[in-house]
Design an enzyme around this catalytic site. Structure first.
Site, PDB file in Angstrom:
ATOM      1  CE1 TYR A 177      -3.464  -2.577  -0.228  1.00 50.31           C
ATOM      2  CE2 TYR A 177      -2.890  -3.244   2.003  1.00 50.31           C
ATOM      3  CZ  TYR A 177      -3.588  -3.456   0.823  1.00 50.31           C
ATOM      4  OH  TYR A 177      -4.407  -4.548   0.698  1.00 50.31           O
TER       5      TYR A 177
ATOM      6  NE  ARG B 218       0.820  -6.935   9.866  1.00 47.86           N
ATOM      7  CZ  ARG B 218       0.043  -7.872   9.332  1.00 47.86           C
ATOM      8  NH1 ARG B 218      -0.914  -7.547   8.467  1.00 47.86           N
ATOM      9  NH2 ARG B 218       0.196  -9.132   9.663  1.00 47.86           N
TER      10      ARG B 218
ATOM     11  N   GLY C 191      -4.281 -14.544  12.860  1.00 50.59           N
ATOM     12  CA  GLY C 191      -5.212 -14.061  11.860  1.00 50.59           C
ATOM     13  C   GLY C 191      -6.210 -15.128  11.476  1.00 50.59           C
ATOM     14  NE  ARG C 192      -3.567 -17.411   7.035  1.00 50.05           N
ATOM     15  CZ  ARG C 192      -2.536 -17.900   6.340  1.00 50.05           C
ATOM     16  NH1 ARG C 192      -2.759 -18.521   5.192  1.00 50.05           N
ATOM     17  NH2 ARG C 192      -1.313 -17.773   6.790  1.00 50.05           N
TER      18      ARG C 192
END
Length: 364
Positions: free
Chosen positions: A170, A222, A314-315
């Site tokens: 990003y 991050r 996370g997952r």
């Protein structure tokens, strides 16, 4: 396993009840006006009872930065009430609430940004294959200020902190990367000059913290360690970035990885585990969060060997929302999605998971 189940104190003195945090994951589930949906509130609340902190999906700081359909916004004061709903839901479970803030840059979705105007550090290819134009100096300054203003809104909404999203290709990463940053002004050129934008974003966030919050407001950052492109980020460059960030006014650093076991690829040193390499660089100046494919207690035990101070789940928290509580109680946890039960996942997120078979084990 007791290491990560014990309390941990951040650089600013804030105590987390354990060393597990929920990793930021895009939900695609906001309302049509980019306020948080009821389904997202339920999703966050359900996962807030075990981890020490919940890091939200990224919220965009300025209209040109929207990168996903169904993404929450924090770009104006109109969204403070929406943001407060998220912070309150996370606090219901006793976790610290951290809002991830970002700008999509060339990864923004053309039909979701004003006039279809996609921007980046330099003119480059956008995610849709079209052109992302170079930002002007004035626009860069506006975006830097927007990160500060978004931090103020997070404070007003009751968040315990913000995480600056400098990862996953990003905008902040686009400024640091030689692949997307070909500028010749103060924002581009050498590795040091390509750090200028990230460092000025950090400064803007900390100015807002100083003005509107106290020392206990958390500021994290991050980053992604490497890029595959020839002139993209190498781990040698990330070593330089992390060495600088470790001396900034940050309360933690958070690597973005798909698997905590990943080893260095584009690196002049020994091809060791990426987390281990960067942990040595940080040298305990700031807490370091590791992440990536931590599904079982055995995975967590193995991840401990990297030296990460905290672990982001996370997952696994999609599969098992109460993973931490069950591990703490010595109960068995599942490591593949059980599609027959309600995992409290918003429908748009589940559809994305089904469209990306293999990303979350067990999703069919």
């Amino acid at each position: 396993m007791t290491t990560y189940l014990t309390p941990f104190t951040l650089k600013n003195g804030v105590k987390l009840r354990n060393r597990y945090v929920m990793a930021p994951m895009t939900t695609y589930s906001a309302n049509a006006d980019d306020t948080v949906s009821d389904a997202e509130i339920t999703y966050y609340r359900e996962r807030s009872y075990g981890v020490g902190a919940v890091i939200t999906a990224c919220a965009y700081v300025i209209p040109s930065g929207k990168g996903f359909p169904g993404q929450i916004s924090a770009h104006s004061d109109d969204y403070v009430a929406s943001l407060k709903r998220i912070a309150d839901a996370i606090h219901d479970g006793g976790a610290k609430a951290i809002l991830q803030i970002y700008h999509g840059g060339r990864q923004a979705v053309r039909e979701l940004v004003p006039n279809g105007d996609i921007v980046s550090a330099s003119e480059t290819v956008a995610a849709d294959g079209g052109v992302a134009r170079a930002l002007t100096t004035e626009e860069i300054e506006e975006i830097i200020e927007a990160f500060g203003e978004t931090t103020r809104r997070a404070i007003e909404a009751g968040f315990d902190g913000v995480e600056i999203h400098g990862a996953n290709t990003y905008l902040i990463q686009q400024f640091f990367s030689g692949f997307t940053n070909k500028r010749t002004d103060r924002f581009g050129g050498s590795v040091e000059k390509r750090m200028t934008f990230p460092l000025e974003v950090i400064a803007a966030v900390n100015r807002a913290k100083a003005q509107y919050a106290d020392d206990e407001f958390i500021v994290g950052y991050r980053f992604s360690p490497e890029e595959p492109e020839e002139d993209g980020i190498t781990l040698d460059e990330t070593v330089q970035l992390v060495d600088r960030l470790a001396d900034e006014a940050l309360d933690y650093l958070h690597i973005s990885l798909g698997d905590f076991r990943a080893e260095a690829r584009r690196y002049s040193g020994e091809k060791d585990n990426r987390i281990k390499i960067l942990k040595q660089v940080i040298n305990d100046r700031v807490p370091f969060i590791g992440v990536g494919s931590i599904y079982s207690p055995e995975d967590a035990k193995e991840a401990m060997t990297t030296g990460a101070d905290l672990l982001a789940l996370g997952r696994e928290l999609l599969i098992e929302p109460h993973w931490v509580e069950k591990v703490a109680a010595g109960e068995e946890v599942i490591t593949e999605m059980d599609m027959s039960r309600d995992n409290v996942i918003p429908a748009p997120l589940m559809e994305k998971m089904k469209a990306n078979i293999g990303w979350v084990p067990g999703v069919k």
